[in-house]
Design a protein around this motif. Structure first.
Motif, PDB file in Angstrom:
ATOM      1  N   PHE A 136       0.867  -1.183   0.000  1.00  0.00           N
ATOM      2  CA  PHE A 136       0.000   0.000   0.000  1.00  0.00           C
ATOM      3  C   PHE A 136       0.894   1.221   0.000  1.00  0.00           C
ATOM      4  O   PHE A 136       1.605   1.486   0.952  1.00  0.00           O
ATOM      5  CB  PHE A 136      -0.895   0.011   1.233  1.00  0.00           C
ATOM      6  N   SER A 137       0.869   1.948  -1.118  1.00  0.00           N
ATOM      7  CA  SER A 137       1.701   3.134  -1.230  1.00  0.00           C
ATOM      8  C   SER A 137       0.950   4.191  -2.033  1.00  0.00           C
ATOM      9  O   SER A 137       0.536   3.939  -3.168  1.00  0.00           O
ATOM     10  CB  SER A 137       3.012   2.767  -1.928  1.00  0.00           C
ATOM     11  N   VAL A 138       0.770   5.358  -1.412  1.00  0.00           N
ATOM     12  CA  VAL A 138       0.138   6.483  -2.091  1.00  0.00           C
ATOM     13  C   VAL A 138       1.012   7.717  -1.917  1.00  0.00           C
ATOM     14  O   VAL A 138       1.770   7.816  -0.964  1.00  0.00           O
ATOM     15  CB  VAL A 138      -1.291   6.781  -1.560  1.00  0.00           C
ATOM     16  N   THR A 139       0.896   8.634  -2.863  1.00  0.00           N
ATOM     17  CA  THR A 139       1.582   9.914  -2.759  1.00  0.00           C
ATOM     18  C   THR A 139       0.516  10.982  -2.601  1.00  0.00           C
ATOM     19  O   THR A 139      -0.285  11.196  -3.519  1.00  0.00           O
ATOM     20  CB  THR A 139       2.430  10.202  -4.011  1.00  0.00           C
ATOM     21  N   PRO A 140       0.467  11.627  -1.439  1.00  0.00           N
ATOM     22  CA  PRO A 140      -0.569  12.635  -1.216  1.00  0.00           C
ATOM     23  C   PRO A 140      -0.177  13.999  -1.780  1.00  0.00           C
ATOM     24  O   PRO A 140       0.988  14.388  -1.742  1.00  0.00           O
ATOM     25  CB  PRO A 140      -0.658  12.692   0.309  1.00  0.00           C
ATOM     26  N   GLN A 141      -1.142  14.682  -2.324  1.00  0.00           N
ATOM     27  CA  GLN A 141      -1.011  16.076  -2.722  1.00  0.00           C
ATOM     28  C   GLN A 141      -1.897  16.848  -1.747  1.00  0.00           C
ATOM     29  O   GLN A 141      -3.112  16.920  -1.937  1.00  0.00           O
ATOM     30  CB  GLN A 141      -1.477  16.288  -4.166  1.00  0.00           C
ATOM     31  N   VAL A 142      -1.307  17.380  -0.682  1.00  0.00           N
ATOM     32  CA  VAL A 142      -2.059  17.984   0.406  1.00  0.00           C
ATOM     33  C   VAL A 142      -2.353  19.448   0.114  1.00  0.00           C
ATOM     34  O   VAL A 142      -1.476  20.210  -0.298  1.00  0.00           O
ATOM     35  CB  VAL A 142      -1.287  17.854   1.745  1.00  0.00           C
ATOM     36  N   ASN A 143      -3.619  19.817   0.327  1.00  0.00           N
ATOM     37  CA  ASN A 143      -4.066  21.194   0.202  1.00  0.00           C
ATOM     38  C   ASN A 143      -4.983  21.479   1.392  1.00  0.00           C
ATOM     39  O   ASN A 143      -6.171  21.163   1.351  1.00  0.00           O
ATOM     40  CB  ASN A 143      -4.794  21.422  -1.132  1.00  0.00           C
ATOM     41  N   GLY A 144      -4.407  22.018   2.454  1.00  0.00           N
ATOM     42  CA  GLY A 144      -5.186  22.271   3.670  1.00  0.00           C
ATOM     43  C   GLY A 144      -5.558  20.976   4.355  1.00  0.00           C
ATOM     44  O   GLY A 144      -4.700  20.147   4.644  1.00  0.00           O
ATOM     45  N   ASP A 145      -6.868  20.786   4.575  1.00  0.00           N
ATOM     46  CA  ASP A 145      -7.321  19.571   5.264  1.00  0.00           C
ATOM     47  C   ASP A 145      -7.812  18.502   4.290  1.00  0.00           C
ATOM     48  O   ASP A 145      -8.490  17.553   4.678  1.00  0.00           O
ATOM     49  CB  ASP A 145      -8.422  19.905   6.274  1.00  0.00           C
ATOM     50  N   THR A 146      -7.446  18.643   3.003  1.00  0.00           N
ATOM     51  CA  THR A 146      -7.817  17.659   1.992  1.00  0.00           C
ATOM     52  C   THR A 146      -6.554  17.217   1.262  1.00  0.00           C
ATOM     53  O   THR A 146      -5.655  18.008   1.032  1.00  0.00           O
ATOM     54  CB  THR A 146      -8.811  18.267   0.973  1.00  0.00           C
ATOM     55  N   ALA A 147      -6.506  15.938   0.907  1.00  0.00           N
ATOM     56  CA  ALA A 147      -5.372  15.415   0.144  1.00  0.00           C
ATOM     57  C   ALA A 147      -5.886  14.571  -1.005  1.00  0.00           C
ATOM     58  O   ALA A 147      -6.771  13.730  -0.825  1.00  0.00           O
ATOM     59  CB  ALA A 147      -4.470  14.578   1.035  1.00  0.00           C
TER      60      ALA A 147
END
Length: 138
Positions: free
Chosen positions: A29-40
């Motif tokens: 399980f591997s994801v790359t998050p693109q975080v923008n405030g409280d949402t990714a």
């Protein structure tokens, strides 16, 4: 950032115990998050589900908007944006969304569906304005 990693179950219970797919496991399980405030937005690098089903080995790997499945009996590989109409709807840019709450990050099915619907609707509007809505039916 290890979004969701600590909350990931080691085993999936896909059935009620009738023996069809009782022992599926998430082995990667591997994801790359693109975080923008409280949402990714989660770019899926690799999610692998393995086990046995109907006495056949089973393995599915998800990467981005693509999946490869091999059951030992049959196999499949494809991407959401392989079909031209799905590509026109922007399927290549669809992402799973996670939201941050007090106790951590959680995948949000409703936010994900709303985001995907928004992307698709925006593309339908664009195609309509360009006089190219018929591309969805080719």
């Amino acid at each position: 950032m290890s979004l969701l990693r600590s909350r990931l179950p080691a085993r999936l219970r896909a059935t009620d115990g009738d023996g069809d797919y009782d022992n599926l496991q998430i082995t990667d399980f591997s994801v790359t998050p693109q975080v923008n405030g409280d949402t990714a937005q989660l770019d899926i690098d690799s999610i692998v589900i393995e086990g046995d089903g109907y006495n056949w080995p089973y393995r599915s790997e998800f990467s981005g908007v693509c999946v490869t499945t091999d059951s030992g009996y049959s196999s499949f590989a494809g991407c959401l944006d392989d079909a031209s109409w799905m590509k026109e709807l922007g399927a290549g840019s669809w992402r799973v969304l996670a939201v941050q709450e007090k106790s951590g990050w959680f995948v949000s099915p409703m936010r994900t569906v709303a985001d995907v619907a928004g992307i698709a609707a925006g593309n339908v509007v664009r195609l309509s304005q360009d006089g190219k809505l018929d591309r969805l039916y080719q």
